[in-house]
Design a protein around this motif. Structure first.
Motif, PDB file in Angstrom:
ATOM      1  N   ASP A 198      19.843 -12.339  27.698  1.00 18.95           N
ATOM      2  CA  ASP A 198      18.507 -12.921  27.589  1.00 18.95           C
ATOM      3  C   ASP A 198      18.240 -13.937  28.695  1.00 18.95           C
ATOM      4  O   ASP A 198      19.160 -14.553  29.235  1.00 18.95           O
ATOM      5  CB  ASP A 198      18.346 -13.588  26.219  1.00 18.95           C
ATOM      6  N   MET A 231       7.401 -14.170  24.128  1.00 21.78           N
ATOM      7  CA  MET A 231       8.751 -13.841  23.688  1.00 21.78           C
ATOM      8  C   MET A 231       9.668 -13.730  24.904  1.00 21.78           C
ATOM      9  O   MET A 231       9.212 -13.426  26.008  1.00 21.78           O
ATOM     10  CB  MET A 231       8.770 -12.499  22.936  1.00 21.78           C
ATOM     11  N   THR A 232      10.959 -13.965  24.681  1.00 18.65           N
ATOM     12  CA  THR A 232      11.928 -13.629  25.706  1.00 18.65           C
ATOM     13  C   THR A 232      12.172 -12.130  25.679  1.00 18.65           C
ATOM     14  O   THR A 232      11.817 -11.444  24.714  1.00 18.65           O
ATOM     15  CB  THR A 232      13.264 -14.358  25.486  1.00 18.65           C
ATOM     16  N   GLU A 235      14.207 -11.187  22.624  1.00 15.55           N
ATOM     17  CA  GLU A 235      13.408 -11.159  21.402  1.00 15.55           C
ATOM     18  C   GLU A 235      12.545  -9.900  21.356  1.00 15.55           C
ATOM     19  O   GLU A 235      12.401  -9.276  20.296  1.00 15.55           O
ATOM     20  CB  GLU A 235      12.532 -12.413  21.331  1.00 15.55           C
ATOM     21  N   TYR A 236      11.993  -9.547  22.502  1.00 17.75           N
ATOM     22  CA  TYR A 236      11.168  -8.336  22.566  1.00 17.75           C
ATOM     23  C   TYR A 236      12.003  -7.093  22.279  1.00 17.75           C
ATOM     24  O   TYR A 236      11.540  -6.171  21.593  1.00 17.75           O
ATOM     25  CB  TYR A 236      10.504  -8.242  23.932  1.00 17.75           C
ATOM     26  N   GLN A 238      14.525  -6.947  20.305  1.00 16.47           N
ATOM     27  CA  GLN A 238      14.712  -6.929  18.851  1.00 16.47           C
ATOM     28  C   GLN A 238      13.453  -6.432  18.142  1.00 16.47           C
ATOM     29  O   GLN A 238      13.537  -5.723  17.126  1.00 16.47           O
ATOM     30  CB  GLN A 238      15.091  -8.326  18.358  1.00 16.47           C
ATOM     31  N   PRO A 258      22.269 -14.614  23.746  1.00 18.25           N
ATOM     32  CA  PRO A 258      21.185 -15.596  23.848  1.00 18.25           C
ATOM     33  C   PRO A 258      21.375 -16.604  24.972  1.00 18.25           C
ATOM     34  O   PRO A 258      22.471 -16.810  25.491  1.00 18.25           O
ATOM     35  CB  PRO A 258      21.243 -16.296  22.490  1.00 18.25           C
ATOM     36  N   ARG A 264      11.366 -22.350  23.601  1.00 21.24           N
ATOM     37  CA  ARG A 264      10.305 -21.677  24.362  1.00 21.24           C
ATOM     38  C   ARG A 264       9.257 -22.641  24.931  1.00 21.24           C
ATOM     39  O   ARG A 264       8.442 -22.237  25.765  1.00 21.24           O
ATOM     40  CB  ARG A 264       9.654 -20.584  23.514  1.00 21.24           C
ATOM     41  N   ARG A 415       6.043 -11.032  14.753  1.00 20.67           N
ATOM     42  CA  ARG A 415       7.123 -11.354  15.695  1.00 20.67           C
ATOM     43  C   ARG A 415       8.105 -12.385  15.142  1.00 20.67           C
ATOM     44  O   ARG A 415       9.215 -12.525  15.648  1.00 20.67           O
ATOM     45  CB  ARG A 415       6.551 -11.833  17.027  1.00 20.67           C
ATOM     46  N   TYR A 418      11.867 -11.921  14.722  1.00 23.74           N
ATOM     47  CA  TYR A 418      12.622 -11.536  15.907  1.00 23.74           C
ATOM     48  C   TYR A 418      12.883 -12.698  16.868  1.00 23.74           C
ATOM     49  O   TYR A 418      13.576 -12.537  17.871  1.00 23.74           O
ATOM     50  CB  TYR A 418      11.879 -10.412  16.654  1.00 23.74           C
ATOM     51  N   LEU A 419      12.328 -13.862  16.548  1.00 27.25           N
ATOM     52  CA  LEU A 419      12.464 -15.015  17.439  1.00 27.25           C
ATOM     53  C   LEU A 419      13.866 -15.604  17.353  1.00 27.25           C
ATOM     54  O   LEU A 419      14.441 -15.730  16.270  1.00 27.25           O
ATOM     55  CB  LEU A 419      11.414 -16.073  17.104  1.00 27.25           C
ATOM     56  N   LEU A 420      14.392 -15.982  18.486  1.00 22.62           N
ATOM     57  CA  LEU A 420      15.741 -16.571  18.581  1.00 22.62           C
ATOM     58  C   LEU A 420      15.699 -18.054  18.891  1.00 22.62           C
ATOM     59  O   LEU A 420      16.693 -18.752  18.687  1.00 22.62           O
ATOM     60  CB  LEU A 420      16.538 -15.868  19.699  1.00 22.62           C
TER      61      LEU A 420
END
Length: 421
Positions: A198, A231-232, A235-236, A238, A258, A264, A415, A418-420
């Motif tokens: 990532d 999103m990173t 994340e996208y 995922q 990660p 973010r 979303r 899916y966020l990290l």
């Protein structure tokens, strides 16, 4: 050559190892204590997934590895240069490409898979990239652009694990995330695990713009996400997996490595240009707003030194600002080549925090012939016909924005799992 982790044998690196994996009170106390003795200019830097080597190197050991990457796939770290006088301690940077680093670590890299602009990132947007061999490592390069956006089964023979490391900029039409989709699909179909290293999204705090409508799916927009998705790339990935957006709903065996010390909302300055016509932070920040001009007869500065920081055309009113596009690195045949273009210089404006439409609307309203302003590419970039229709109808920017809000709220809810960061 950088060996092992770049921060090796420095106080800063030792602290990062201790504090990066969690937020316990004990680790916080250690971090606070060491921060007191570090020079004031030493910061706990964001660590990309590529720099998170302790996590992924064990997964690659004894594997035959393919790597999807380009010039952005670097490990770039600060190095503390100690002196006898702590006040004179300085910071320098050391950079190594991921491919070179993995080879140094005796990882069995088999092939490089290159997206738009090629492995070294020198090709024009949309230029055909051919397969070849990397002159520095001798590794074969498979092009993932043109008619071969998705690796064929025979191009994956002998690969035990795929690594994906590309720097995204957070815009739906930036094609590296489309390449991600096809890599995930190919890996799923051929039972190859995928590691995504990532990287921060330099526009990571912005979620804005119209959502893509399914009938306008293309390589510059593959899924129903906003123009700025916030999103990173991990994340996208995922989200693609979780929403079963791959062909026939298949899912990829996905592991996201990660970033560390990142959220973010943090500013992030890219260590390497992500593509030839995004030369600096200002261009990256304005890219999503100005790229919509690529679907019009207005230049965004290709063929100048201020790509995606200016706009203009021969059909806009004369003004104090003008430029003349000429062939250069990244633009062999720029729009309006050798023609004087009038428009605006945005190089010094403050960072934008949303998708800006005011320049697009102004250009449409003042162009010499509105019937020739838009071209067919605009709908693909916007992901909908509505935006062009709204601009042509004279809808206010506020009302255009209001028309997105219901979809944007639904996207943010989708979303969230899916966020990290």
């Amino acid at each position: 050559m950088i060996s092992n982790l770049v921060f090796k044998n420095t106080v800063l690196f030792s602290v990062l190892l201790m504090v990066s994996c969690g937020a316990s009170q004990e680790k916080k106390a250690i971090r606070d204590k060491v921060e007191d003795i570090l020079p004031k200019n030493v910061k706990f830097e964001i660590q990309t997934g590529a720099q998170n080597t302790n996590t992924y190197l064990p997964l690659l050991k004894d594997k035959k590895v393919g790597i999807v990457t380009n010039q952005t796939g670097v490990l770039s770290n600060a190095k503390v240069n100690h002196t006898s006088d702590p006040k004179n301690t300085t910071i320098s940077r050391e950079t190594v490409h991921l491919v070179d680093y993995l080879l140094e670590q005796k990882i069995n890299v088999q092939k490089i898979y290159a997206p738009e602009h090629g492995f070294r990132g020198t090709a024009d947007a949309g230029e055909l990239i051919k397969d070849g061999k990397d002159t520095q490592t001798g590794l074969p390069i498979i092009s993932l652009y043109g008619n071969n956006k998705k690796p064929k089964p025979e191009q994956l023979v002998g690969i035990d694990m795929m690594v994906f490391d590309l720097q995204d900029v957070g815009a739906r039409f930036y094609t590296y995330i489309s390449s991600l989709h096809y890599i995930m699909e190919a890996c799923a179909e051929n039972n190859i695990p995928l590691l995504v290293l990532d990287r921060p999204n330099p526009n990571g705090g912005i979620v804005d713009g119209p959502l893509l409508e399914k009938e306008y799916t293309s390589f510059v927009g593959m899924h129903p996400i906003p123009l700025l998705h916030g999103m990173t790339i991990g994340e996208y990935a995922q989200m693609i997996n979780g929403e079963k957006w791959l062909k026939n709903g298949i899912q990829c065996q996905l592991t996201v490595i990660p970033c560390l010390n990142y959220n973010r909302e943090m500013p992030y300055s890219l260590p390497v240009k992500p593509s030839p016509n995004l030369p600096n932070d200002q261009a990256i920040n304005l890219y999503a707003s100005l790229c919509l001009f690529e679907g019009t007869n207005v230049s965004v500065g290709r063929g100048t030194e201020k790509q995606f920081q200016i706009y203009g055309s021969p059909f806009l009113p004369k003004s104090d600002f003008s430029f003349t596009p000429v062939p250069n690195f990244g633009a062999k045949e720029p729009m309006h080549k050798d023609q004087l273009c009038y428009g605006e210089d945005l190089t010094k404006i403050e960072k934008v925090t949303r998708l800006e439409l005011k320049w697009l609307i102004k250009a449409y309203q003042t162009t010499a012939d509105q019937s020739k302003f838009f071209n067919d590419f605009f709908t693909k970039l916007a992901g909908t016909k509505k935006l062009q229709q709204q601009i042509m109808a004279g809808t206010s920017e506020a009302d255009i924005r209001a028309s997105w809000q219901k979809d944007l709220e639904a996207f943010k809810a989708m979303r969230k799992p899916y966020l990290l960061y």
